[in-house]
Scaffold this active site. Structure first.
Site, short mmCIF file in Angstrom:
data_model
loop_
_atom_site.label_atom_id
_atom_site.label_comp_id
_atom_site.label_asym_id
_atom_site.label_seq_id
_atom_site.Cartn_x
_atom_site.Cartn_y
_atom_site.Cartn_z
N GLU A 286 -12.88 12.27 65.12
CA GLU A 286 -12.64 11.95 63.71
C GLU A 286 -13.66 10.95 63.18
O GLU A 286 -14.14 11.07 62.06
CB GLU A 286 -11.22 11.40 63.52
CG GLU A 286 -10.87 11.10 62.09
CD GLU A 286 -10.78 12.33 61.20
OE1 GLU A 286 -10.90 12.17 59.97
OE2 GLU A 286 -10.59 13.45 61.72
N GLU A 287 -13.98 9.97 63.99
CA GLU A 287 -14.90 8.92 63.55
C GLU A 287 -16.31 9.46 63.28
O GLU A 287 -16.91 9.11 62.29
CB GLU A 287 -14.97 7.79 64.59
CG GLU A 287 -13.76 6.89 64.60
CD GLU A 287 -13.61 6.06 63.35
OE1 GLU A 287 -14.59 5.82 62.63
OE2 GLU A 287 -12.47 5.64 63.08
N SER A 288 -16.82 10.27 64.19
CA SER A 288 -18.24 10.63 64.09
C SER A 288 -18.59 12.04 64.55
O SER A 288 -19.77 12.39 64.55
CB SER A 288 -19.06 9.67 64.95
OG SER A 288 -18.74 9.89 66.33
#
Length: 160
Positions: A56-58
């Site tokens: 989700e972050e990257s």
């Protein structure tokens, strides 16, 4: 010659990394998945939870940069990266630091009805916001962030 036993967690993590970031080679996805599982084990964090957070972050992009100034696989702000003594653009140390930070948040919110949601809210909005609201802050971005990671986590679990 017999095939090696299938490692469901590793396979599921690689599959989800490649599905989310098709620019990565299978080899790179494998290296990142192995590091994720090792960091999760070293910090007592569910490996699917850690992988879902990084997805989700990257999308496991070491060069990811957000408009807010967060960078790398773990989307660390410069001050947080400095606090953990890492270069946020180096994938291995960033994965390790993400696992450490999530483990710290899970320990902080242990005993809460949903420590995973609070840990994710703290990762996204900061622990001060979680403390201020006595739970998940009512920010649309944070609420959606938690829901998205739960969906990714459940997909990883299903793929095992």
């Amino acid at each position: 010659m017999d095939a090696p036993p299938r490692n469901g967690q590793l396979t599921a993590t690689v599959r989800n990394i490649m599905r989310t970031n098709p620019r990565l080679s299978g080899f790179d996805a494998l290296v990142l998945a192995e590091r994720t599982l090792a960091a999760a084990a070293a910090n007592g964090v569910d490996p699917g939870f850690l992988a879902a957070t990084l997805l989700e972050e990257s999308a496991y992009d070491p060069g990811a940069m957000s408009a807010a100034g967060a960078v790398g696989i773990g989307q660390f702000m410069v001050g947080t990266a400095d606090l953990y003594g890492i270069d946020p653009f180096e994938p291995g140390p960033a994965i390790d630091a993400t696992a450490r930070l999530l483990a710290e948040y899970l320990a902080r919110y242990k005993g809460a009805a949903d420590p995973f949601a609070l840990a994710l809210a703290a990762y996204n909005a900061g622990p001060a916001a979680v403390d201020r609201y006595g739970g998940v802050p009512p920010y649309a971005e944070t609420i959606e962030y938690i829901a998205d990671i739960r969906e990714r986590w459940s997909r990883i679990v299903r793929d095992r």
